[in-house]
Design a protein around this motif. Sequence first.
Motif, mmCIF file in Angstrom:
data_model
loop_
_atom_site.group_PDB
_atom_site.id
_atom_site.type_symbol
_atom_site.label_atom_id
_atom_site.label_comp_id
_atom_site.label_asym_id
_atom_site.label_seq_id
_atom_site.Cartn_x
_atom_site.Cartn_y
_atom_site.Cartn_z
ATOM 1 N N LYS A 186 0.836 -1.198 0.000
ATOM 2 C CA LYS A 186 0.000 0.000 0.000
ATOM 3 C C LYS A 186 0.873 1.251 0.000
ATOM 4 O O LYS A 186 1.959 1.265 0.574
ATOM 5 N N VAL A 187 0.362 2.314 -0.649
ATOM 6 C CA VAL A 187 1.044 3.610 -0.609
ATOM 7 C C VAL A 187 0.815 4.197 0.777
ATOM 8 O O VAL A 187 -0.310 4.523 1.150
ATOM 9 N N ARG A 188 1.893 4.306 1.559
ATOM 10 C CA ARG A 188 1.790 4.769 2.949
ATOM 11 C C ARG A 188 1.991 6.280 3.082
ATOM 12 O O ARG A 188 1.413 6.902 3.965
ATOM 13 N N PHE A 189 2.827 6.848 2.221
ATOM 14 C CA PHE A 189 3.179 8.257 2.393
ATOM 15 C C PHE A 189 3.691 8.818 1.075
ATOM 16 O O PHE A 189 4.427 8.152 0.343
ATOM 17 N N ILE A 190 3.259 10.049 0.752
ATOM 18 C CA ILE A 190 3.787 10.775 -0.411
ATOM 19 C C ILE A 190 4.320 12.107 0.106
ATOM 20 O O ILE A 190 3.568 12.918 0.651
ATOM 21 N N ASP A 191 5.608 12.325 -0.061
ATOM 22 C CA ASP A 191 6.252 13.505 0.503
ATOM 23 C C ASP A 191 6.081 14.723 -0.412
ATOM 24 O O ASP A 191 6.562 14.728 -1.544
ATOM 25 N N ASN A 192 5.382 15.745 0.097
ATOM 26 C CA ASN A 192 5.122 16.945 -0.699
ATOM 27 C C ASN A 192 6.402 17.623 -1.181
ATOM 28 O O ASN A 192 6.521 18.012 -2.349
ATOM 29 N N LYS A 193 7.359 17.772 -0.269
ATOM 30 C CA LYS A 193 8.591 18.488 -0.617
ATOM 31 C C LYS A 193 9.381 17.745 -1.682
ATOM 32 O O LYS A 193 9.936 18.360 -2.605
#
Length: 520
Positions: free
Chosen positions: A443-450
């Motif tokens: 699963k996609v747990r986190f997408i970092d904006n920066k």
Amino acid sequence: MVINDYYKVYKSGGLIISQKMRLKTRFYEIEAEKPIVILNDEDAKDLGVFVSSRVKIKYNKHEITAIVDITETLVGEGEIGLLKDIHDLIKVEDDEFVEVESARRPASVDFIKKKLDGKTLNEYEIYSIIYDITNNNLSSIELSAFVTGGYINKYTVEEIVSLTTSMVKTGKQIDFGDDVVDKHCIGGVAGNRTTMVVVPIVAAAGLTIPKSSSRAITSPSGTADTMEVLSDVQFSIGEVKDIVTSTNACIIWGGAVNLAPADDKIIRVEYPLSLDAEGHLLSSVMAKKMAIGSDYVLIDIPVGKGSKIPQSMRARELASRFIEIGKRLGISVECLITDGSSPIGAGIGPALEARDVLNVLENRGPVDLMNKSLDLAGTLLELSKKVDKGKGRKVAEDILSSGKALAKMKEIIEAQGGDPNIGPEDVDVAEKQYIVTSKHKGKVRFIDNKSISAIARAAGAPRIKSSGIYMHVGVGDSVKLDDPLFTIYAADERKMNDSVKVNEKLIPIHVGSVISDIIT
């Protein structure tokens, strides 16, 4: 070097000898955006001035006070280097003689030192500083000191109100009549182009929403950059008033109409140092709302890992300050704390974000951008008392689903010189593409904006409007090995190589792991 005369000044029991000098001009075709002169080191010593000191320059009937820079080689003794800014003001040519004497520094410099010392500034002192910032009377060092003082020693509510009103008074103001509404997002979330959906919804409901927006500083696109894909964004105040009169709205670049100009100068200093004093943030936002006569303002405060505000407690504190400042200024303010832990929308970069906006207005998604925009629009309709509490979201949904919002956006685009019939497929994106795929399933747990923003900028956004990123997954989505995560769009091979390297270094999308952090 020609010395006209000497005069003596007694101060604190010591003798200070100052001089007037006649110096020959040397003109440099360089714009500094403030009055700067270059003196030879020996002449500076004779005048008793240092870097960032002031000198008064007289030529015929013209007189100007300038900031000093010093050199040992660029100009010789008996010469003075004039940059284009001063050349244009006093109309002096090369090899003319001007009279030069030392001058007092602005009183605002003393007030800046007072803030550095941790003391509270009064309204007059703050106005003096903002006036001198606006009129380029402060050196870069002095402006940096002001920014540092506000960062180290927090502003009181009274100081923030004075900062806000001073920024408004030293810039242009526009009167759009009564019941003017506006929104602002404090940023930090990739994509998130809600303004371009909210504005046509609210305007279609009959409210006046003149939106002045910013260009990108650290992000892959600002609202003005994205809107510029669809229409012009730079207009005079008269033109803006005509656009709003005919459509109830506009989406323009605020820098072109000179609203709160001191704010832009402060931001330029804050950015390289990553300083973002709360008082400057609050006054920056509220000054631009006050300058257009906003009566109701909605503030979007995204919160989450990777956003500007990582913790909800901090967001609530900031929200309460916005509301308090609004009360002092006679503006009704409401704040929404929103999820800022990952990008909103699929497109990251001007053209790809413009496609998202048009797709939402055509009721085709992306769903997260659509839902957030409807929440914001509904809240703004309720805040302005256009609809009853609890009914705003439904009214906003009806305006969007009926096509009224799309029709309004077409009006705004046409009024701003664009093609009202442009569709998502008509927006050009960069030809070179690179698909980033998942290295494993999960699963996609986190997408970092920066990180996502850094990759999009490496690809060329926002300067190259067709460049950026298109997201294929969101947080919570299940992916298999080699499933596409996002596509990079770049205008040339060099930019593509740069962005791919940045992606490999940052790894912006975390798949499969339940680990939130690793401490070593």
